[in-house]
Design a protein around this motif. Sequence first.
Motif, short mmCIF file in Angstrom:
data_model
loop_
_atom_site.label_atom_id
_atom_site.label_comp_id
_atom_site.label_asym_id
_atom_site.label_seq_id
_atom_site.Cartn_x
_atom_site.Cartn_y
_atom_site.Cartn_z
N VAL A 187 43.40 25.16 60.88
CA VAL A 187 42.69 25.33 62.15
C VAL A 187 41.20 25.08 62.01
O VAL A 187 40.58 24.42 62.86
CB VAL A 187 42.94 26.76 62.70
CG1 VAL A 187 42.20 26.96 64.02
CG2 VAL A 187 44.44 27.00 62.90
N LEU A 188 40.61 25.58 60.92
CA LEU A 188 39.16 25.45 60.69
C LEU A 188 38.93 24.82 59.32
O LEU A 188 38.63 25.52 58.35
CB LEU A 188 38.47 26.82 60.78
CG LEU A 188 38.66 27.59 62.10
CD1 LEU A 188 38.08 28.99 61.99
CD2 LEU A 188 38.01 26.83 63.26
N PRO A 189 39.08 23.54 59.19
CA PRO A 189 38.99 22.90 57.87
C PRO A 189 37.60 23.02 57.24
O PRO A 189 37.49 22.95 56.00
CB PRO A 189 39.33 21.43 58.17
CG PRO A 189 39.09 21.26 59.63
CD PRO A 189 39.38 22.57 60.26
N ASP A 190 36.56 23.19 58.03
CA ASP A 190 35.19 23.29 57.48
C ASP A 190 34.78 24.73 57.19
O ASP A 190 33.65 24.98 56.77
CB ASP A 190 34.20 22.66 58.45
CG ASP A 190 34.46 21.17 58.66
OD1 ASP A 190 34.96 20.53 57.71
OD2 ASP A 190 34.19 20.66 59.76
N CYS A 191 35.69 25.67 57.44
CA CYS A 191 35.36 27.09 57.25
C CYS A 191 35.29 27.43 55.76
O CYS A 191 36.12 26.98 54.96
CB CYS A 191 36.41 27.96 57.94
SG CYS A 191 36.15 29.72 57.73
N LEU A 192 34.29 28.24 55.37
CA LEU A 192 34.15 28.68 53.99
C LEU A 192 35.08 29.87 53.74
O LEU A 192 34.95 30.91 54.39
CB LEU A 192 32.70 29.09 53.71
CG LEU A 192 32.43 29.70 52.31
CD1 LEU A 192 32.68 28.67 51.21
CD2 LEU A 192 31.02 30.25 52.23
N GLN A 193 36.02 29.69 52.81
CA GLN A 193 36.94 30.77 52.44
C GLN A 193 36.44 31.42 51.15
O GLN A 193 36.19 30.73 50.16
CB GLN A 193 38.36 30.25 52.27
CG GLN A 193 38.93 29.63 53.53
CD GLN A 193 40.40 29.27 53.35
OE1 GLN A 193 41.18 30.03 52.79
NE2 GLN A 193 40.78 28.08 53.85
N VAL A 194 36.35 32.76 51.17
CA VAL A 194 35.84 33.51 50.01
C VAL A 194 36.97 34.37 49.49
O VAL A 194 37.48 35.26 50.18
CB VAL A 194 34.63 34.38 50.39
CG1 VAL A 194 34.09 35.11 49.17
CG2 VAL A 194 33.54 33.52 51.04
N ALA A 195 37.38 34.10 48.25
CA ALA A 195 38.44 34.89 47.64
C ALA A 195 37.93 36.29 47.30
O ALA A 195 36.73 36.49 47.04
CB ALA A 195 38.96 34.20 46.38
N ASP A 196 38.83 37.23 47.27
CA ASP A 196 38.47 38.62 46.99
C ASP A 196 38.35 38.82 45.48
O ASP A 196 39.30 38.58 44.73
CB ASP A 196 39.55 39.55 47.57
CG ASP A 196 39.21 41.01 47.35
OD1 ASP A 196 38.05 41.30 47.06
OD2 ASP A 196 40.12 41.86 47.48
N ARG A 197 37.20 39.28 45.04
CA ARG A 197 36.99 39.50 43.61
C ARG A 197 37.94 40.55 43.06
O ARG A 197 38.44 40.44 41.94
CB ARG A 197 35.54 39.92 43.35
CG ARG A 197 34.49 38.88 43.72
CD ARG A 197 33.12 39.31 43.21
NE ARG A 197 32.06 38.44 43.67
CZ ARG A 197 31.27 38.71 44.70
NH1 ARG A 197 31.43 39.85 45.35
NH2 ARG A 197 30.32 37.89 45.06
N PHE A 198 38.16 41.60 43.85
CA PHE A 198 39.03 42.68 43.39
C PHE A 198 40.42 42.16 43.07
O PHE A 198 41.00 42.49 42.02
CB PHE A 198 39.11 43.78 44.47
CG PHE A 198 40.18 44.80 44.21
CD1 PHE A 198 39.99 45.81 43.28
CD2 PHE A 198 41.39 44.75 44.89
CE1 PHE A 198 40.97 46.74 43.03
CE2 PHE A 198 42.38 45.69 44.66
CZ PHE A 198 42.17 46.69 43.72
N HIS A 199 40.97 41.32 43.93
CA HIS A 199 42.31 40.80 43.69
C HIS A 199 42.32 39.82 42.52
O HIS A 199 43.32 39.73 41.79
CB HIS A 199 42.86 40.13 44.95
CG HIS A 199 43.29 41.10 46.01
ND1 HIS A 199 42.45 41.50 47.03
CD2 HIS A 199 44.47 41.76 46.20
CE1 HIS A 199 43.10 42.37 47.81
NE2 HIS A 199 44.31 42.54 47.33
N LEU A 200 41.23 39.09 42.33
CA LEU A 200 41.16 38.20 41.17
C LEU A 200 41.20 39.01 39.87
O LEU A 200 41.94 38.67 38.93
CB LEU A 200 39.88 37.36 41.23
CG LEU A 200 39.86 36.26 42.30
CD1 LEU A 200 38.45 35.71 42.47
CD2 LEU A 200 40.81 35.13 41.90
N PHE A 201 40.39 40.07 39.81
CA PHE A 201 40.41 40.93 38.63
C PHE A 201 41.77 41.59 38.45
O PHE A 201 42.29 41.71 37.34
CB PHE A 201 39.32 42.00 38.73
CG PHE A 201 37.93 41.48 38.52
CD1 PHE A 201 37.65 40.62 37.47
CD2 PHE A 201 36.90 41.85 39.35
CE1 PHE A 201 36.36 40.14 37.26
CE2 PHE A 201 35.61 41.38 39.16
CZ PHE A 201 35.34 40.52 38.11
#
Length: 625
Positions: A246-260
């Motif tokens: 829907v929003l191809p130019d939108c900046l997606q920020v992954a969650d640090r907590f879930h990465l850790f």
Amino acid sequence: MNIMAEMILPKRDRESVSASIEIKDITELMFGSVLEVDPEKKTDVDHAGKRIHMYLRSRSTSAICPFCEKESNVLHGKGFRHPQWMPIQGMTTYAHIELNRYKCLNECCPVKTFTEELDNVRRSQHRSDIVNSIILALSVFCSDIAAALICKEMGIIVSHDSINRILNHILVEDEPDIETIGVDDVCLRKGRTYHTVIYDGNDHHLLALLDGRDGKELKEWLKSHPKVNTVARDRAGAYAGAIKEVLPDCLQVADRFHLFQNLIGYLNDIFKANIPSQIFIQGNEVLDEAPEKTPVEKYSPDSDAFDDIHYDNSAPVDEQTGEIITYCDKRRFTNCLQYLQQKENRERKHRMILELRDEWNKTVKQKKKDLAAKYGINPASLNKYLSMTDEEVEQVLEITAYKKRYTDMNDYLNIVYKMLKDHFDPAFIYSYILHIGYSGSRNSLDQHIRALAQNNFGIRLKKDYHHMERYPEDVTVISRFDVLKYMTIKDKEKMKGSDVEKYYSIIEEHYPVVKLCSEIWTSFHDILMGKNSDQLDNFLEKYESSPITPFINGIKKDIAPVKAAISSSVSSGFVEGGNCRYKATKRLMFGRSGLRHLFLKTYAVSIIMRTGKSVSDLFSDEQNS
């Protein structure tokens, strides 16, 4: 400030009092400037029904037509309202208001007459605005049923269904110009029903609660909010695909907590595959096999724990009657084969005595010799049974209390019984008896505690209840989980002085995989919490063929949001905070009333807690009209 206020008010409240007010001013505070107490009608107080009926009337001379908004001063008649007012002393208070009805002067207006409206009691409402605000405030932070019960205690009569309808008037403000949001999934019933939550990235209040977590509902929501340019989310692929579509130019920020959390999960799997659940250290060396355990007393007889315990061997006394308590200390376990057989024999003998006594009394007198031969007993026993009283016959069913011989335990039996009665641990009692000087057979002590516990309190003790197996004192046991925790914890001061801190270097040397996992964790943590996202490429290349290969591949598929988590100031912390409010609200509702009701409550909680709005600000125009 008046003198009376200075005399009776606390010092902190004196500055807020500027001058005394008149009774009429208090009346205006209570009812508003338009209403006054009707002098022709007296206030009714129903003490039995806990109700107060106040009679008010309007003193207006003109009003605005609600349809054409033209002012009119032509009186046509009277109208009446009977709303609930704020309770007084916990008594339900009703205001019976006589209002003026005016003729509309606008010939084009569809209505000819109208009743004036009140500022504090809106149209079609059975309660004043302040009462509705209190009800709404309670219902936001309680279940509807609990809110209704609390209101009842306060003096406000309202049903939980009415509270539900009040919630439906909450004004949900859509924000089409929102730019930063947080997205996550939450469950209504774990493993069965999931929803998608969307939070405002600025003040962190709830924006939407959507059905499902497959991304379909999220797509429709994003289409109506095209200005969103930043989304903080977890690593769910459904959300990532929906946002990109829907929003191809939108900046997606992954969650640090879930990465850790994901990385720790992989490191934990590596630990399970290469390190035993318990690590044994003896003489600064890691043992390859677990040492044998030795049985020891659960409580040492020399422990200081017995210093404040004082029991004597006096007979136990019933506190209510003052009589000495009779207890059984014999090994009379009614479930063993011997006692079951004895019980059966007593019952058989009891039936025989009843039968022969009945036959002797009801039949024609016969010779005792013949009756004794019929039942297989000698004449002396027959005479004994015939001469017994009814009480003596019933005593046949009871166990014969033989005289008990003296043992070394006689001086401690009362102590054991009283400690069991006071709910002490039998293992503690065992060691306490040894502590106060018992020198007899420990097997006898063990058996007497078992007998007293089972015969008098129904407690069956396990085998070796007073023993526990323990590793040798010079062996230190460290769990695999504690090693992983120490390796990944941010503030190592919290584990300062622990065994894992003391022996961590030895464990790391014995298990090379610990050192590898430590390097992986430290490198990834420094990169993710730093500001240079380009270092992530070096990390992925270095550990591409390591035991965390699946984790590396997952990051590569989601590389842009992960790099954004490094360089962007936006995080998903506010999303997790919102989820906590959602969970608390869901539990208050007991899972009832559906998605719409859950959304309204969660929305209201987040608005009140995050934006500073009052409860009255949540009412929609429909409620206030």
